[in-house]
Motif scaffolding. Structure first.
Motif, PDB file in Angstrom:
ATOM      1  N   UNK A 136       0.735  -1.180   0.084  1.00 27.75           N
ATOM      2  CA  UNK A 136       0.014   0.019   0.021  1.00 27.75           C
ATOM      3  C   UNK A 136       0.994   1.216   0.116  1.00 27.75           C
ATOM      4  N   UNK A 137       0.489   2.353  -0.341  1.00 27.59           N
ATOM      5  CA  UNK A 137       1.094   3.596  -0.327  1.00 27.59           C
ATOM      6  C   UNK A 137       1.472   3.820   1.023  1.00 27.59           C
TER       7      UNK A 137
ATOM      8  N   UNK B  82     -10.301   0.023   4.662  1.00 27.86           N
ATOM      9  CA  UNK B  82     -11.568  -1.122   4.949  1.00 27.86           C
ATOM     10  C   UNK B  82     -11.435  -2.267   3.943  1.00 27.86           C
ATOM     11  N   UNK B  83     -11.534  -3.428   4.530  1.00 28.22           N
ATOM     12  CA  UNK B  83     -11.389  -4.591   3.755  1.00 28.22           C
ATOM     13  C   UNK B  83     -13.046  -5.081   3.477  1.00 28.22           C
ATOM     14  N   UNK B  84     -13.437  -5.263   2.221  1.00 26.64           N
ATOM     15  CA  UNK B  84     -14.646  -5.777   1.875  1.00 26.64           C
ATOM     16  C   UNK B  84     -14.607  -7.194   1.086  1.00 26.64           C
TER      17      UNK B  84
ATOM     18  N   UNK C 171     -20.318 -18.417   0.746  1.00 30.82           N
ATOM     19  CA  UNK C 171     -20.322 -18.791   2.217  1.00 30.82           C
ATOM     20  C   UNK C 171     -19.199 -19.864   2.489  1.00 30.82           C
ATOM     21  N   UNK C 172     -18.561 -19.732   3.520  1.00 29.87           N
ATOM     22  CA  UNK C 172     -17.707 -20.765   4.115  1.00 29.87           C
ATOM     23  C   UNK C 172     -16.427 -21.034   3.043  1.00 29.87           C
ATOM     24  N   UNK C 173     -16.295 -20.140   2.059  1.00 30.99           N
ATOM     25  CA  UNK C 173     -15.043 -20.431   1.215  1.00 30.99           C
ATOM     26  C   UNK C 173     -13.966 -19.239   1.563  1.00 30.99           C
ATOM     27  N   UNK C 174     -13.052 -19.197   0.945  1.00 30.10           N
ATOM     28  CA  UNK C 174     -11.893 -18.399   0.966  1.00 30.10           C
ATOM     29  C   UNK C 174     -12.043 -17.274  -0.389  1.00 30.10           C
ATOM     30  N   UNK C 175     -12.195 -15.855  -0.155  1.00 26.56           N
ATOM     31  CA  UNK C 175     -12.392 -15.215  -1.092  1.00 26.56           C
ATOM     32  C   UNK C 175     -11.217 -14.011  -1.162  1.00 26.56           C
ATOM     33  N   UNK C 176     -11.411 -13.068  -2.335  1.00 27.21           N
ATOM     34  CA  UNK C 176     -10.442 -12.105  -2.111  1.00 27.21           C
ATOM     35  C   UNK C 176     -11.242 -10.994  -1.440  1.00 27.21           C
ATOM     36  N   UNK C 177     -10.668 -10.027  -1.021  1.00 25.45           N
ATOM     37  CA  UNK C 177     -11.002  -8.743  -0.387  1.00 25.45           C
ATOM     38  C   UNK C 177     -10.735  -7.419  -0.997  1.00 25.45           C
ATOM     39  N   UNK C 178     -11.623  -6.675  -1.268  1.00 23.05           N
ATOM     40  CA  UNK C 178     -11.197  -5.215  -1.907  1.00 23.05           C
ATOM     41  C   UNK C 178     -10.762  -4.232  -0.982  1.00 23.05           C
TER      42      UNK C 178
ATOM     43  N   UNK D  73     -10.711   6.976   5.754  1.00 23.54           N
ATOM     44  CA  UNK D  73     -11.821   7.020   6.071  1.00 23.54           C
ATOM     45  C   UNK D  73     -13.009   7.512   5.178  1.00 23.54           C
ATOM     46  N   UNK D  74     -12.504   7.890   4.073  1.00 23.12           N
ATOM     47  CA  UNK D  74     -13.550   8.465   3.078  1.00 23.12           C
ATOM     48  C   UNK D  74     -13.828   7.168   2.294  1.00 23.12           C
ATOM     49  N   UNK D  75     -13.416   5.982   2.673  1.00 28.43           N
ATOM     50  CA  UNK D  75     -13.782   4.896   1.684  1.00 28.43           C
ATOM     51  C   UNK D  75     -13.529   4.869   0.190  1.00 28.43           C
ATOM     52  N   UNK D  76     -12.345   5.328  -0.133  1.00 30.75           N
ATOM     53  CA  UNK D  76     -12.000   5.443  -1.422  1.00 30.75           C
ATOM     54  C   UNK D  76     -11.573   4.404  -2.099  1.00 30.75           C
ATOM     55  N   UNK D  77     -12.202   3.911  -3.142  1.00 28.74           N
ATOM     56  CA  UNK D  77     -12.101   2.649  -3.975  1.00 28.74           C
ATOM     57  C   UNK D  77     -10.638   2.567  -4.496  1.00 28.74           C
ATOM     58  N   UNK D  78      -9.942   1.430  -4.520  1.00 23.19           N
ATOM     59  CA  UNK D  78      -8.670   1.304  -5.089  1.00 23.19           C
ATOM     60  C   UNK D  78      -8.487  -0.016  -6.114  1.00 23.19           C
ATOM     61  N   UNK D  79      -7.375   0.027  -7.075  1.00 24.38           N
ATOM     62  CA  UNK D  79      -7.422  -1.547  -7.558  1.00 24.38           C
ATOM     63  C   UNK D  79      -6.560  -2.390  -6.795  1.00 24.38           C
ATOM     64  N   UNK D  80      -6.567  -2.178  -5.598  1.00 25.54           N
ATOM     65  CA  UNK D  80      -6.013  -3.051  -4.742  1.00 25.54           C
ATOM     66  C   UNK D  80      -6.717  -4.376  -4.020  1.00 25.54           C
ATOM     67  N   UNK D  81      -6.388  -5.492  -4.207  1.00 28.52           N
ATOM     68  CA  UNK D  81      -7.111  -6.452  -3.511  1.00 28.52           C
ATOM     69  C   UNK D  81      -6.405  -7.436  -2.774  1.00 28.52           C
TER      70      UNK D  81
END
Length: 220
Positions: free
Chosen positions: A37-38, A45-47, A56-63, A68-76
């Motif tokens: 990350x920078x 925030x990880x979503x 449900x019950x699996x392993x997934x990526x998190x965006x 605090x402004x909840x700025x989207x990124x291209x990082x997962x």
């Protein structure tokens, strides 16, 4: 315990000056492989992808959402385990490729079942019986196969008829962005409460009501 949306904050510094920091690096359940990350990022925030509803019950990526402004990124970040214990790792790295001690935090991620949220905010010793009654009532109105998420925020109980208790520890200390964005993930909320208006400072609902603008703005 959280649903598949959770925020983390930290402070990083460098004895040679903070301008010497090159990156912050994070990871989920893998202490060997990190995502950069920078260097100036101190809150994320990880979503889980699709809020984890399709896995449900699996392993997934998190965006990753920045600040605090909840700025989207291209990082997962890969590796979020739904309905399981997770470990979040964070470290800093400087311009000479020297890394800090790795900090870690463990918590349980509860998978989401659908777009309806039942909030158990009944803060009395009869909580279990009353909550079960209302969950059965809600289920009786739903088509077959439609499930809902249950969010427990009833602890600690209120004592006496008019006694107050502090807000639930299940609520984040700051409503924005975590609580605001969490509530906006749902189309419907069924909020069961033993007291909602007698104590602005201690009750759970007034705090959540202050950040339901996204929920209602999305048609909730």
């Amino acid at each position: 315990t959280t649903f598949p949306l959770v925020s983390f904050a930290w402070r990083a510094s460098d004895p040679d000056g903070d301008n010497n920091l090159r990156n912050i690096e994070i990871s989920l359940n893998d202490s060997l492989n990190f995502v950069p990350l920078p260097a100036d990022v101190e809150f994320i925030t990880l979503r889980a992808t699709d809020f984890g509803r399709s896995a449900t019950g699996a392993t997934v990526d998190a965006d990753v959402f920045l600040g605090r402004g909840y700025v989207p990124s291209d990082i997962d970040v890969p590796g979020m385990r739904l309905d399981d214990t997770n470990t979040f790792y964070v470290r800093s790295i400087d311009a000479t490729d020297t890394t800090s001690v790795v900090e870690r935090f463990e918590w349980f991620v509860k998978g989401s079942k659908g777009r309806i949220l039942f909030v158990n905010d009944f803060r009395k010793p009869t909580n279990e019986r009353v909550s079960a009654y209302h969950q059965d009532l809600l289920a009786s109105y739903l088509p077959a196969g439609v499930e809902f998420d249950v969010w427990q925020i009833s602890d600690p109980f209120v004592t006496g008829n008019t006694g107050n208790a502090p807000r639930s520890d299940a609520l984040p200390p700051n409503t924005i962005p975590t609580l605001q964005r969490f509530l906006s993930e749902y189309d419907y909320m069924y909020w069961l409460s033993s007291a909602s208006t007698n104590s602005i400072s201690g009750n759970n609902l007034p705090l959540a009501a202050s950040v339901q603008d996204d929920f209602f703005g999305n048609g909730g």
